[in-house]
Write an enzyme that holds these catalytic residues in place. Structure first.
Site, PDB file in Angstrom:
ATOM      1  N   HIS A 243     -47.986  50.876 123.338  1.00 55.58           N
ATOM      2  CA  HIS A 243     -47.349  51.912 122.510  1.00 55.58           C
ATOM      3  C   HIS A 243     -48.139  52.258 121.243  1.00 55.58           C
ATOM      4  O   HIS A 243     -48.211  53.430 120.854  1.00 55.58           O
ATOM      5  CB  HIS A 243     -45.927  51.484 122.159  1.00 55.58           C
ATOM      6  CG  HIS A 243     -44.995  52.633 122.011  1.00 55.58           C
ATOM      7  ND1 HIS A 243     -43.686  52.601 122.421  1.00 55.58           N
ATOM      8  CD2 HIS A 243     -45.170  53.873 121.508  1.00 55.58           C
ATOM      9  CE1 HIS A 243     -43.110  53.757 122.176  1.00 55.58           C
ATOM     10  NE2 HIS A 243     -43.998  54.540 121.609  1.00 55.58           N
TER      11      HIS A 243
ATOM     12  N   TYR B  42     -37.378  52.933 123.322  1.00 55.56           N
ATOM     13  CA  TYR B  42     -36.396  54.028 123.278  1.00 55.56           C
ATOM     14  C   TYR B  42     -35.009  53.556 123.700  1.00 55.56           C
ATOM     15  O   TYR B  42     -34.028  54.267 123.494  1.00 55.56           O
ATOM     16  CB  TYR B  42     -36.811  55.174 124.210  1.00 55.56           C
ATOM     17  CG  TYR B  42     -38.135  55.830 123.908  1.00 55.56           C
ATOM     18  CD1 TYR B  42     -38.839  55.572 122.738  1.00 55.56           C
ATOM     19  CD2 TYR B  42     -38.696  56.717 124.823  1.00 55.56           C
ATOM     20  CE1 TYR B  42     -40.063  56.182 122.490  1.00 55.56           C
ATOM     21  CE2 TYR B  42     -39.908  57.333 124.575  1.00 55.56           C
ATOM     22  CZ  TYR B  42     -40.595  57.057 123.416  1.00 55.56           C
ATOM     23  OH  TYR B  42     -41.800  57.658 123.182  1.00 55.56           O
TER      24      TYR B  42
END
Length: 282
Positions: free
Chosen positions: A111, A50
């Site tokens: 992830h 991010y």
């Protein structure tokens, strides 16, 4: 607002409602994390990919310095990106993420599942990251049931959660059962279906009877299942609305009506490695 709901996993008390930071630019991430903690959120979610971990850490420090919260009352999650799944790369990123945040995360996730390197290497490195103090707990994100089971079988430590897309338009029965069997939990990303729930007639009608919005009904539906939800927004009033879900409860009929909204084409974000496939629910 009443006390928020929590779930206990492997001795960890985790707030069922968190604040997500996916797609938040650093300035917005810092501002909204501080605001979320002021509002009452005690669970913050970010990820290396991010590119806002440092800003999230700044937002947490802003809230602490303002007297809104203490660090020990916050559950903080970040994630290892797939390009760092080799042993050395994972440990390097785990340390980098902790340093960027300025805090040891409570939870470090993989992830997405990746076919190479082998799970044994990646899960071994994830456990080592925990042993080295780069995180307090470990877990997964976007793992189908088969890979969830395989990963836990390879892990010395409990995999605390599996963070996946989940909202009223997506059926997740098998993965929820897998999490329960493994002593883990499910965390829902995109819990509001990227805003689609706002105009849903069924959710709006249920909300009207409770004096709540369709989004509030959706978040309540998730936490009543024992699912952790991490909505995200750049608007303070939306964050306040999402947090205001602890003073009502959905009936069994309400829950069934929301479950009935699931459809085969309900998945919104699918970046799963072609070596794997989602659970068959239909």
């Amino acid at each position: 607002m009443t006390d928020q709901a929590t779930i206990t996993v492997d001795g960890n008390i985790i707030p069922l409602l968190g604040f997500g930071t996916w797609q938040l630019e650093p300035a917005d991430a810092r501002r909204m994390v501080a605001e979320a903690l002021r509002i009452g959120y005690r669970h913050i979610d970010t990820a290396w990919i991010y590119k806002n971990e440092a800003a999230v850490g700044d937002g947490i420090r802003d809230a602490i310095e303002a007297g809104h919260v203490a660090r020990e009352d916050i559950w903080l999650t970040t994630k290892i990106w797939v390009e760092h799944f080799d042993h050395a790369g994972l440990l390097k990123q785990a340390e980098e993420s902790a340093n960027s945040l300025g805090f040891t995360p409570d939870l470090l996730l993989l992830h997405w599942p990746k076919a190479t390197p082998p799970f044994a290497e990646t899960i071994g490195a994830l456990n080592e990251a925990k042993e080295k103090g780069f995180t307090r707990n470990i877990g997964l994100s976007n793992f189908p049931s088969a890979q969830f089971r395989e990963a836990q079988g390879l892990s010395k430590a409990r995999l605390i959660t599996n963070q996946v897309e989940y909202h009223p338009y997506l059926k997740l029965t098998k993965l929820l059962e897998t999490a329960r069997e493994l002593g883990s939990s499910i965390t829902a990303w995109s819990p509001l279906a990227q805003g689609q729930v706002a105009d849903d007639p069924t959710l709006k009608e249920i909300g009207e009877r409770h004096g709540k919005s369709a989004a509030q009904v959706t978040l309540r539906w998730l936490i009543q299942q024992g699912v952790i939800a991490i909505p995200r927004t750049t608007k303070v009033h939306r964050a306040e609305e999402s947090f205001d879900i602890f003073d009502f409860a959905l009936t069994d009929e309400d829950m069934d009506r929301v479950h009935a909204l699931a459809r085969p084409d309900g998945r919104l974000g699918d970046w799963l490695d072609k070596a794997f496939e989602w659970d068959h629910e239909w």
